[in-house]
Motif scaffolding. Structure first.
Motif, PDB file in Angstrom:
ATOM      1  N   ALA A 302       7.460 -56.953  -9.368  1.00 55.64           N
ATOM      2  CA  ALA A 302       8.064 -55.776 -10.077  1.00 55.64           C
ATOM      3  C   ALA A 302       8.030 -55.725 -11.677  1.00 55.64           C
ATOM      4  CB  ALA A 302       9.601 -56.094  -9.647  1.00 55.64           C
ATOM      5  N   SER A 303       7.819 -56.960 -12.357  1.00 54.67           N
ATOM      6  CA  SER A 303       7.686 -57.116 -13.795  1.00 54.67           C
ATOM      7  C   SER A 303       6.388 -56.406 -14.300  1.00 54.67           C
ATOM      8  CB  SER A 303       7.650 -58.441 -14.047  1.00 54.67           C
ATOM      9  OG  SER A 303       6.774 -59.336 -13.457  1.00 54.67           O
ATOM     10  N   ILE A 304       5.531 -56.541 -13.297  1.00 51.29           N
ATOM     11  CA  ILE A 304       3.942 -55.828 -13.681  1.00 51.29           C
ATOM     12  C   ILE A 304       4.196 -54.254 -13.833  1.00 51.29           C
ATOM     13  CG2 ILE A 304       1.712 -55.379 -12.847  1.00 51.29           C
ATOM     14  CD1 ILE A 304       1.880 -58.068 -14.382  1.00 51.29           C
ATOM     15  N   LEU A 305       4.921 -53.699 -12.841  1.00 51.39           N
ATOM     16  CA  LEU A 305       5.046 -52.244 -12.728  1.00 51.39           C
ATOM     17  C   LEU A 305       6.052 -51.881 -14.128  1.00 51.39           C
ATOM     18  CD1 LEU A 305       5.991 -51.680  -8.992  1.00 51.39           C
ATOM     19  CD2 LEU A 305       3.845 -51.340 -10.384  1.00 51.39           C
ATOM     20  N   GLU A 306       6.757 -52.591 -14.513  1.00 55.56           N
ATOM     21  CA  GLU A 306       7.496 -52.383 -15.552  1.00 55.56           C
ATOM     22  C   GLU A 306       6.566 -52.253 -16.721  1.00 55.56           C
ATOM     23  OE1 GLU A 306      10.467 -55.164 -16.256  1.00 55.56           O
ATOM     24  OE2 GLU A 306      11.753 -54.759 -14.176  1.00 55.56           O
ATOM     25  N   LYS A 310       4.931 -49.258 -19.872  1.00 59.00           N
ATOM     26  CA  LYS A 310       4.807 -49.840 -21.353  1.00 59.00           C
ATOM     27  C   LYS A 310       3.286 -49.555 -21.939  1.00 59.00           C
ATOM     28  CE  LYS A 310       8.710 -53.037 -21.311  1.00 59.00           C
ATOM     29  NZ  LYS A 310       9.091 -54.290 -21.524  1.00 59.00           N
ATOM     30  N   ILE A 311       2.459 -50.071 -21.163  1.00 60.77           N
ATOM     31  CA  ILE A 311       0.798 -49.954 -21.299  1.00 60.77           C
ATOM     32  C   ILE A 311       0.508 -48.459 -21.768  1.00 60.77           C
ATOM     33  CG2 ILE A 311      -1.314 -50.802 -20.622  1.00 60.77           C
ATOM     34  CD1 ILE A 311      -0.221 -53.144 -19.880  1.00 60.77           C
ATOM     35  N   LEU A 312       0.951 -47.564 -20.631  1.00 62.51           N
ATOM     36  CA  LEU A 312       0.485 -46.304 -20.731  1.00 62.51           C
ATOM     37  C   LEU A 312       1.037 -45.370 -21.575  1.00 62.51           C
ATOM     38  CD1 LEU A 312       0.808 -45.614 -16.694  1.00 62.51           C
ATOM     39  CD2 LEU A 312      -1.189 -45.842 -18.235  1.00 62.51           C
ATOM     40  N   ASP A 313       2.426 -45.903 -21.990  1.00 63.71           N
ATOM     41  CA  ASP A 313       3.100 -45.193 -23.401  1.00 63.71           C
ATOM     42  C   ASP A 313       2.355 -45.606 -24.590  1.00 63.71           C
ATOM     43  OD1 ASP A 313       4.782 -44.062 -21.567  1.00 63.71           O
ATOM     44  OD2 ASP A 313       6.541 -45.494 -21.880  1.00 63.71           O
ATOM     45  N   CYS A 338      -0.859 -58.458 -19.907  1.00 65.11           N
ATOM     46  CA  CYS A 338      -0.782 -58.690 -21.190  1.00 65.11           C
ATOM     47  C   CYS A 338       0.291 -57.812 -21.847  1.00 65.11           C
ATOM     48  CB  CYS A 338      -2.103 -58.328 -22.014  1.00 65.11           C
ATOM     49  SG  CYS A 338      -2.258 -58.447 -23.746  1.00 65.11           S
ATOM     50  N   SER A 339       1.182 -58.327 -22.829  1.00 65.98           N
ATOM     51  CA  SER A 339       2.067 -57.684 -23.441  1.00 65.98           C
ATOM     52  C   SER A 339       1.759 -56.748 -24.422  1.00 65.98           C
ATOM     53  CB  SER A 339       2.999 -58.640 -24.155  1.00 65.98           C
ATOM     54  OG  SER A 339       2.619 -59.389 -25.252  1.00 65.98           O
ATOM     55  N   VAL A 340       2.311 -55.633 -24.401  1.00 62.74           N
ATOM     56  CA  VAL A 340       1.957 -54.514 -25.502  1.00 62.74           C
ATOM     57  C   VAL A 340       1.930 -55.065 -26.888  1.00 62.74           C
ATOM     58  CG1 VAL A 340       2.525 -52.314 -26.546  1.00 62.74           C
ATOM     59  CG2 VAL A 340       2.754 -52.495 -24.097  1.00 62.74           C
ATOM     60  N   SER A 341       2.633 -56.004 -27.171  1.00 64.59           N
ATOM     61  CA  SER A 341       2.633 -56.518 -28.890  1.00 64.59           C
ATOM     62  C   SER A 341       1.230 -57.212 -28.904  1.00 64.59           C
ATOM     63  CB  SER A 341       3.559 -57.448 -29.184  1.00 64.59           C
ATOM     64  OG  SER A 341       3.740 -58.614 -27.876  1.00 64.59           O
TER      65      SER A 341
END
Length: 561
Positions: A302-306, A310-313, A338-341
């Protein structure tokens, strides 16, 4: 990006796991509060001790224990001058003591002997404990009258695990991991050990659904102890069948479950299917899902879907075409971990090289692995090419054309290409030209691609110097397959056209033209007119120029290739 803590030690060269993953914790806590040890204790072991088939229960002991270095047992301080035979006797006595201890808590003699022979770290711990106790002056007098074997037995009793700890080590867990897991197996119950042996045997046997009963069993138990309380047959079989339906090859299903064991707790209709449908927004089709799961099983989390949202945005904000960001995720789903940051850092470095918007889209769609690089790793590759004499504009163009180079390892990949080029006579001064003309050369495998192609050219009569000269003039030469390009075109040159092999040294670009659409038609035209020609004269003109010179009426000979 870090792997799940427990798996990281064992799968450090495989897929990395998402930083946002919520199912693995360093304390081995269960995902559901209802599954905590306290709730497990009343009915963890559900059946009395059966007669065991030890060939299955302990079949993988020798294999699994290879990941532990043999333990050297230190002698007691008062026996420091003893011969190796004396130390061996102490270890033997310790094994006998542990075997008797295991039998006391319900293991059969055969089971006890097998376990005591495959728990070296546990034995070492007991022996060290006895030696430390003997070293205390206040207890030395009392200890002198107690035989060593009995001391080991007493030390084992003091541990209080009732045989669970040495048994877990014997199935392949490290002693540290076994110590962490032992508390989940209700050692307070008198029949805990035989029931645990039975349960492990049942779980190991149930893993035939994954294609192997024994391989990595210890890893699986260590990373997901909840497996020991799941109804394995009813959990594993539906998941295996579902993974086959979505296109996961049978031989890969085992790896998916070993890497992401929480999938065994998921409901197919309420958990798995809705999560996989979330990828439809980026154009993922049913045929893509199997490939993505094989590459990165954590897409079921579920965390990957979240993180997907964020990555698409983020890429939308960077004006990257959605088709490019979607392609990057489909081809390399690891970036979802990978986190967006962190991703922003590498994108900022690419932006300094004027890799933005559509250019950035091309780069990440072609080489999404680049998004997982640290900025300093990218800059190291940039410095590598600067040292070769390339300026920043040339490096940026190279990045835009072949971004895979900038995700490569300098020592293992790029330096090997330099060494190869040097060996065929290409000087450092000529390297920048080779890179500009054909940067893909730096991502070709030396042993499986470049060397076989060079050897073939040498076998047909060219020298290494000739090959180096040809590469300087036409860098893509060694990018061509022997079977699909080099051999058929050379055979036509020699056998049909009757020309010497050395003609390609003067015009290596010959290999770039289509044999059926350009080389053969133009050869037959020139032959029918008895015209002498060089390879460059035959192929160097476009179709209109060739028709005007050799046919005379301006007719286009063949469609442009």
């Amino acid at each position: 990006m870090a792997a799940p803590p427990l798996l990281h030690r064992h799968f450090s060269n495989s897929l990395s796991s998402p930083p946002l993953h919520r199912h693995f914790t360093s304390s081995l806590s269960f995902p559901s509060p209802s599954m905590r040890p306290a709730a497990l204790e009343p009915n963890l072991f559900i059946s009395p001790k059966p007669s065991l088939n030890l060939s299955k229960t302990f079949a993988s002991v020798s294999f699994e224990n290879q990941r532990r270095k043999p333990t050297s047992f230190a002698p007691a301080s008062h026996a420091s001058d003893s011969e190796p035979e004396s130390r061996e006797n102490r270890v033997g006595e310790a094994r006998e003591a542990v075997a008797e201890y295991l039998q006391k808590y319900g293991a059969s003699r055969e089971e006890a002997n097998c376990v005591s022979s495959n728990c070296p770290s546990y034995l070492s711990m007991l022996i060290d404990g006895v030696d430390d106790l003997d070293g205390w002056n206040s207890l030395a007098a009392a200890a002198e009258n107690v035989e060593f074997k009995r001391k080991v037995s007493q030390m084992a009793e003091q541990k209080g695990d009732k045989g669970v700890l040495p048994f877990l080590e014997s199935i392949g867990l490290s002693l540290a991991s076994a110590s962490r897991l032992a508390r989940y197996f209700s050692p307070s119950k008198s029949n805990a050990l035989p029931r645990l042996i039975h349960k492990i045997q049942a779980r190991r046997g149930g893993l035939h659904l994954l294609g192997s009963e024994n391989a990595s069993f210890g890893y699986l138990i260590e990373s997901f102890p909840r497996l020991l309380v799941l109804p394995l047959e009813s959990c594993v079989k539906p998941i295996v069948l579902f993974l086959e339906v979505v296109g996961v090859p049978k031989e890969c299903i085992r790896n998916i479950i070993l890497l992401f064991p929480p999938v065994l707790t998921y409901d197919i209709d309420t958990d798995i299917k809705p999560r996989l449908r979330s990828f439809e927004k980026i154009g993922v089709k049913d045929t893509d899902l199997g490939k993505m799961l094989v590459k990165y099983p954590w897409i079921l989390s579920a965390s990957i879907l979240e993180n997907l949202e964020k990555i698409l945005d983020f890429f939308d904000e960077e004006k990257v075409p959605r088709s490019c960001s979607s392609q990057a995720i489909k081809s390399w789903p690891h970036i979802l971990g990978c986190s967006v940051s962190k991703m922003k850092l590498i994108v900022e470095e690419l932006s300094k090289m004027d890799i933005k918007s559509k250019k950035l889209g091309h780069v990440i769609a072609t080489s999404p692995q680049l998004l997982l690089r640290k900025p300093q790793e990218l800059l190291q590759v940039v410095s590598f090419f600067k040292e070769l004499g390339m300026d920043e504009d040339a490096i940026a163009r190279t990045l835009g054309r072949c971004p895979e180079i900038f995700a490569a390892n300098i020592d293992k990949t790029l330096d090997k290409k330099l060494e190869f080029l040097s060996n065929i006579g290409i000087s450092k001064a000529n390297i920048p030209r080779v890179v500009r003309k054909y940067p893909e050369l730096f991502v070709c495998d030396v042993d499986r691609a470049l060397l076989p192609r060079m050897r073939y050219l040498i076998e047909i009569g060219l020298s290494k110097k000739d090959v180096g000269f040809m590469v300087r003039r036409f860098s893509p030469l060694l990018g061509y397959s022997v079977d699909e390009v080099l051999r058929p075109k050379l055979e036509f040159l020699v056998k049909t056209m009757g020309r010497p092999v050395r003609d390609v040294v003067d015009y290596p670009r010959y290999f770039s033209y289509s044999l059926e659409k350009k080389i053969k038609p133009r050869y037959w035209v020139l032959k029918s007119r008895n015209i002498d020609f060089s390879l460059k004269e035959m192929l160097g003109k476009n179709d209109e120029e060739f028709a005007d010179v050799y046919i005379g009426d301006g007719e286009v000979l063949v469609p442009p290739s």
